[in-house]
Design an enzyme around this catalytic site. Structure first.
Site, PDB file in Angstrom:
ATOM      1  N   GLY A  12       0.837  -1.206   0.000  1.00 32.74           N
ATOM      2  CA  GLY A  12       0.000   0.000   0.000  1.00 32.74           C
ATOM      3  C   GLY A  12       0.863   1.243   0.000  1.00 32.74           C
ATOM      4  N   ALA A  14       1.633   3.493  -2.086  1.00 35.73           N
ATOM      5  CA  ALA A  14       1.178   4.757  -2.670  1.00 35.73           C
ATOM      6  C   ALA A  14       0.003   5.333  -1.889  1.00 35.73           C
ATOM      7  CB  ALA A  14       0.790   4.554  -4.129  1.00 35.73           C
ATOM      8  N   GLN A  16      -1.913   6.582   1.772  1.00 33.67           N
ATOM      9  CA  GLN A  16      -1.523   7.670   2.683  1.00 33.67           C
ATOM     10  C   GLN A  16      -0.480   7.237   3.720  1.00 33.67           C
ATOM     11  OE1 GLN A  16      -3.954  10.997   3.276  1.00 33.67           O
ATOM     12  NE2 GLN A  16      -5.654   9.605   3.681  1.00 33.67           N
ATOM     13  N   ARG A  99     -18.788  -5.955   8.653  1.00 35.02           N
ATOM     14  CA  ARG A  99     -17.451  -6.346   9.113  1.00 35.02           C
ATOM     15  C   ARG A  99     -16.998  -7.663   8.466  1.00 35.02           C
ATOM     16  NH1 ARG A  99     -14.484  -4.142  13.067  1.00 35.02           N
ATOM     17  NH2 ARG A  99     -12.882  -5.452  13.973  1.00 35.02           N
ATOM     18  N   ASN A 106     -10.399  -8.607   2.788  1.00 33.61           N
ATOM     19  CA  ASN A 106      -8.991  -8.492   3.165  1.00 33.61           C
ATOM     20  C   ASN A 106      -8.291  -9.839   3.202  1.00 33.61           C
ATOM     21  OD1 ASN A 106      -8.236  -5.753   3.370  1.00 33.61           O
ATOM     22  ND2 ASN A 106      -9.801  -5.561   4.924  1.00 33.61           N
ATOM     23  N   VAL A 130      -0.744  -3.348   9.524  1.00 36.94           N
ATOM     24  CA  VAL A 130      -1.396  -2.077   9.851  1.00 36.94           C
ATOM     25  C   VAL A 130      -2.815  -2.069   9.280  1.00 36.94           C
ATOM     26  CG1 VAL A 130      -1.263   0.439   9.540  1.00 36.94           C
ATOM     27  CG2 VAL A 130       0.842  -0.896   9.872  1.00 36.94           C
ATOM     28  N   ASP A 160      -2.401   2.784  19.393  1.00 37.99           N
ATOM     29  CA  ASP A 160      -3.268   2.866  20.576  1.00 37.99           C
ATOM     30  C   ASP A 160      -2.421   3.172  21.809  1.00 37.99           C
ATOM     31  OD1 ASP A 160      -5.635   1.750  19.035  1.00 37.99           O
ATOM     32  OD2 ASP A 160      -4.158   0.164  18.804  1.00 37.99           O
ATOM     33  N   HIS A 188      -7.279  -4.175  18.035  1.00 37.14           N
ATOM     34  CA  HIS A 188      -7.185  -2.788  17.566  1.00 37.14           C
ATOM     35  C   HIS A 188      -8.570  -2.375  17.064  1.00 37.14           C
ATOM     36  CE1 HIS A 188      -5.952   0.909  15.763  1.00 37.14           C
ATOM     37  NE2 HIS A 188      -6.481   0.524  14.619  1.00 37.14           N
TER      38      HIS A 188
HETATM   39  N1  LIG Z   1      -3.659  -0.451  12.820  1.00 39.50           N
HETATM   40  C1  LIG Z   1      -3.760   0.874  12.940  1.00 39.50           C
HETATM   41  O1  LIG Z   1      -3.423   1.442  13.996  1.00 39.50           O
HETATM   42  C2  LIG Z   1      -4.291   1.698  11.804  1.00 39.50           C
HETATM   43  C3  LIG Z   1      -4.702   1.095  10.653  1.00 39.50           C
HETATM   44  N2  LIG Z   1      -5.160   1.839   9.597  1.00 39.50           N
HETATM   45  C4  LIG Z   1      -5.501   1.090   8.393  1.00 39.50           C
HETATM   46  O2  LIG Z   1      -4.389   1.162   7.488  1.00 39.50           O
HETATM   47  C5  LIG Z   1      -4.856   0.884   6.165  1.00 39.50           C
HETATM   48  C6  LIG Z   1      -4.248   1.863   5.183  1.00 39.50           C
HETATM   49  O3  LIG Z   1      -4.712   3.173   5.447  1.00 39.50           O
HETATM   50  P1  LIG Z   1      -4.389   4.382   4.426  1.00 39.50           P
HETATM   51  O4  LIG Z   1      -2.968   4.351   4.013  1.00 39.50           O
HETATM   52  O5  LIG Z   1      -4.944   5.601   5.036  1.00 39.50           O
HETATM   53  O6  LIG Z   1      -5.315   3.940   3.199  1.00 39.50           O
HETATM   54  P2  LIG Z   1      -5.179   4.366   1.668  1.00 39.50           P
HETATM   55  O7  LIG Z   1      -6.477   3.966   1.035  1.00 39.50           O
HETATM   56  O8  LIG Z   1      -4.672   5.764   1.543  1.00 39.50           O
HETATM   57  O9  LIG Z   1      -4.035   3.409   1.126  1.00 39.50           O
HETATM   58  C7  LIG Z   1      -4.166   2.040   1.017  1.00 39.50           C
HETATM   59  C8  LIG Z   1      -3.322   1.616  -0.162  1.00 39.50           C
HETATM   60  O10 LIG Z   1      -3.281   0.194  -0.185  1.00 39.50           O
HETATM   61  C9  LIG Z   1      -3.264  -0.201  -1.517  1.00 39.50           C
HETATM   62  N3  LIG Z   1      -3.632  -1.619  -1.608  1.00 39.50           N
HETATM   63  C10 LIG Z   1      -4.871  -2.164  -1.566  1.00 39.50           C
HETATM   64  N4  LIG Z   1      -4.795  -3.497  -1.745  1.00 39.50           N
HETATM   65  C11 LIG Z   1      -3.488  -3.802  -1.866  1.00 39.50           C
HETATM   66  C12 LIG Z   1      -2.773  -4.998  -2.090  1.00 39.50           C
HETATM   67  N5  LIG Z   1      -3.398  -6.164  -2.229  1.00 39.50           N
HETATM   68  N6  LIG Z   1      -1.430  -4.943  -2.196  1.00 39.50           N
HETATM   69  C13 LIG Z   1      -0.788  -3.769  -2.066  1.00 39.50           C
HETATM   70  N7  LIG Z   1      -1.399  -2.592  -1.880  1.00 39.50           N
HETATM   71  C14 LIG Z   1      -2.739  -2.607  -1.773  1.00 39.50           C
HETATM   72  C15 LIG Z   1      -4.239   0.748  -2.212  1.00 39.50           C
HETATM   73  O11 LIG Z   1      -4.014   0.804  -3.619  1.00 39.50           O
HETATM   74  C16 LIG Z   1      -3.880   2.062  -1.518  1.00 39.50           C
HETATM   75  O12 LIG Z   1      -2.882   2.785  -2.230  1.00 39.50           O
HETATM   76  C17 LIG Z   1      -6.381   0.912   6.251  1.00 39.50           C
HETATM   77  O13 LIG Z   1      -6.828  -0.446   6.359  1.00 39.50           O
HETATM   78  C18 LIG Z   1      -6.645   1.633   7.564  1.00 39.50           C
HETATM   79  O14 LIG Z   1      -7.891   1.269   8.107  1.00 39.50           O
HETATM   80  C19 LIG Z   1      -5.216   3.190   9.666  1.00 39.50           C
HETATM   81  C20 LIG Z   1      -4.820   3.848  10.802  1.00 39.50           C
HETATM   82  C21 LIG Z   1      -4.365   3.155  11.968  1.00 39.50           C
HETATM   83  O1  LIG Z   2     -10.298   3.761  12.702  1.00 40.53           O
HETATM   84  C1  LIG Z   2      -9.783   3.721  11.573  1.00 40.53           C
HETATM   85  O2  LIG Z   2     -10.429   3.540  10.497  1.00 40.53           O
HETATM   86  C2  LIG Z   2      -8.307   3.841  11.458  1.00 40.53           C
HETATM   87  C3  LIG Z   2      -7.653   3.227  12.611  1.00 40.53           C
HETATM   88  O3  LIG Z   2      -7.530   2.017  12.718  1.00 40.53           O
HETATM   89  C4  LIG Z   2      -7.202   4.095  13.699  1.00 40.53           C
HETATM   90  O4  LIG Z   2      -7.097   5.304  13.511  1.00 40.53           O
HETATM   91  O5  LIG Z   2      -6.928   3.562  14.768  1.00 40.53           O
END
Ligand SMILES: NC(=O)C1=CN([C@@H]2O[C@H](COP(=O)(O)OP(=O)(O)OC[C@H]3O[C@@H](n4cnc5c(N)ncnc54)[C@H](O)[C@@H]3O)[C@@H](O)[C@H]2O)C=CC1
Ligand SMILES: O=C([O-])CC(=O)C(=O)O
Length: 328
Positions: A12, A14, A16, A99, A106, A130, A160, A188
Site C-alpha cells: 500500500g 502509494a 496515505q 465487518r 482483506n 497495519v 493505541d 485494535h
Molecule cells: N492499525 C492501525 O493502527 C491503523 C490502521 N489503519 C488502516 O491502514 C490501512 C491503510 O490506510 P491508508 O494508508 O490511510 O489507506 P489508503 O487507502 O490511503 O491506502 C491504502 C493503499 O493500499 C493499496 N492496496 C490495496 N490493496 C493492496 C494490495 N493487495 N497490495 C498492495 N497494496 C494494496 C491501495 O491501492 C492504496 O494505495 C487501512 O486499512 C486503515 O484502516 C489506519 C490507521 C491506523
Molecule cells: O479507525 C480507523 O479507520 C483507522 C484506525 O484504525 C485508527 O485510527 O486507529
C-alpha cells in the site's frame, strides 16, 4: 556502517500511510543510522503509477541510507529477501459493507501476501500488519506462512499505546518519557483495553494522579475511539501517527526496549487466558529481536472483564474468516 543491506517491503506504498512511512524508513527509522536499506514498494496494478512516483521522490530525497527503491505489483517479487514487512495496504470499509465482508475482502489480500512471505522473505522476516482489521489480517497472513515462525507476524497496537501515552501526559502535565508500564490489551478496535493499573508516572502510580472515574469514563473511551474521532475532526483517518507508530513498533522489536513496556499485537501463547494463536494486544518487552509478553501481572475483575470483551471480538473475527474459508 554494516555491509548488509536490509530489505523493507511496504504494501500500500502509494496510499496515505505507506507514503508517510516510506520516507522515514528510508531515513533509518527502523534499523538506525548504520544500516542501509532497500525499499520494495508493493501496490495493486491500478496504483502502480502512483507507486512509481513515490519511488521517484524517494530517489530525489537522496537518503544516504537508501541503497535502492523498487516497485512491484506482485507480492512474490516484492517480498523477495525481505527482513521487514510493513503490511499497510488493505481494502477500506465502504458504505454498506459489513465487518464480515471487510474480513473476507482483506483475506484475499493477506492470504497471498502471507504465502509470498513464506516463499520469498529472508529468514529474519518480521511483519507488522497495519491494514484493518489488523489483528485478524495478521492471523490470516501467518496461517498462509507455515514455514515462518508464527510469532514473526504481529499487528499494530502501538498507535493505541502512543495515543494513551499522549492522553495521560497531557492530563498529568508529565513528559511521555516519564510514563512507564502502560499497556493496551486486546483488539485494535473500540473494544480494546487501555490499562493504567500498573502504570507509573515519574515513579508514582498513575491511579494516584488521576481519578478512577477519569480513567474509566474518559481515558479508556477516548483512547479506544480516537481513530473515529480523528476521522471526524481531521476529515480522514490517522496517517502520520499510524506511520510513526508502525516504525516505533518495528524499531523496538528489532533494537530492543530494555525494561520499557510497549504494546504489540502478538500471537497469544495462552497468557492471561487469551486463547492460543489469537493475535492480541499485550504489554511486551523486546530483547535481541524477540518480544516477551510481560508475565504474572495482577488482573482485577474489571481488567479481566475488559480483556474478555475484546478477546471475544477477536474470537468472532477468527470464526468469521474460518467460515469464509480464509483459514483452516
Ligand atoms: N492499525 C492501525 O493502527 C491503523 C490502521 N489503519 C488502516 O491502514 C490501512 C491503510 O490506510 P491508508 O494508508 O490511510 O489507506 P489508503 O487507502 O490511503 O491506502 C491504502 C493503499 O493500499 C493499496 N492496496 C490495496 N490493496 C493492496 C494490495 N493487495 N497490495 C498492495 N497494496 C494494496 C491501495 O491501492 C492504496 O494505495 C487501512 O486499512 C486503515 O484502516 C489506519 C490507521 C491506523
Ligand atoms: O479507525 C480507523 O479507520 C483507522 C484506525 O484504525 C485508527 O485510527 O486507529
Amino acid at each position: 556502517m554494516t555491509s548488509d543491506v536490509k530489505t523493507i517491503t511496504i504494501t500500500g506504498a502509494a496510499g496515505q500511510i505507506g507514503y508517510a512511512t516510506a520516507f522515514r524508513a528510508a531515513a533509518g527509522a527502523i534499523y538506525g543510522a548504520n544500516t542501509r536499506v532497500r525499499l520494495n514498494l508493493l501496490e495493486i496494478p491500478e496504483a502502480a503509477q502512483a507507486a512509481a512516483g513515490v519511488a521517484m521522490e524517494l530517489t530525489d530525497s537522496a537518503f544516504p541510507l537508501l541503497s535502492e527503491v523498487n516497485t512491484f505489483d506482485d507480492p512474490n517479487t516484492a517480498f523477495e529477501g525481505a527482513s521487514v514487512g510493513l503490511l499497510i495496504g488493505a481494502r477500506p470499509r465502504t458504505k454498506g459493507m459489513e465487518r464480515a465482508d471487510l474480513l473476507a475482502a482483506n483475506g484475499q489480500i493477506f492470504g497471498p501476501q502471507g504465502a509470498a512471505i513464506n516463499d520469498h522473505a529472508a529468514d529474519d522476516i518480521r511483519v507488522v500488519v497495519v491494514g484493518n482489521p489488523a489483528n485478524t489480517n495478521a492471523l490470516i497472513a501467518a496461517k498462509h506462512a507455515p514455514d515462518v515462525p508464527a510469532e514473526r507476524f504481529t499487528a499494530l497496537m502501538r498507535l493505541d499505546h502512543n495515543r494513551g501515552l499522549g492522553q495521560l501526559a497531557t492530563k498529568t502535565g508529565s513528559a511521555v518519557n516519564d510514563i512507564e508500564k502502560f499497556a493496551v490489551w486486546g483488539n485494535h478496535s473500540a473494544s480494546q483495553f487501555p490499562d493504567l493499573a500498573h502504570t507509573l508516572i515519574g515513579g508514582t502510580p498513575a491511579l494516584e494522579l488521576v481519578s478512577e472515574d477519569w480513567y474509566r469514563e474518559t481515558f479508556i473511551p477516548t483512547v479506544a475511539n480516537r481513530g473515529a474521532e480523528i476521522i471526524q475532526i481531521r476529515g480522514g483517518s490517522s496517517v502520520a501517527s499510524a506511520a510513526s507508530s508502525a516504525l516505533d513498533h518495528m524499531r523496538d522489536w528489532i533494537n530492543g526496549t530494555g525494561e520499557r513496556w510497549v504494546s504489540m499485537g502478538v500471537p497469544s501463547d495462552g497468557s492471561y487466558g487469551v486463547p492460543e494463536g489469537l493475535i492480541c494486544g499485550f504489554p511486551v518487552t523486546c530483547t535481541n529481536g524477540e518480544y516477551t509478553i510481560v508475565p504474572d501481572l495482577d488482573m482485577s475483575p474489571f481488567a479481566c472483564d475488559r480483556l474478555d470483551v475484546s478477546v471475544n471480538e477477536l474470537r468472532e473475527e477468527r470464526e468469521a474468516v474460518r467460515d469464509a474459508g480464509l483459514i483452516s
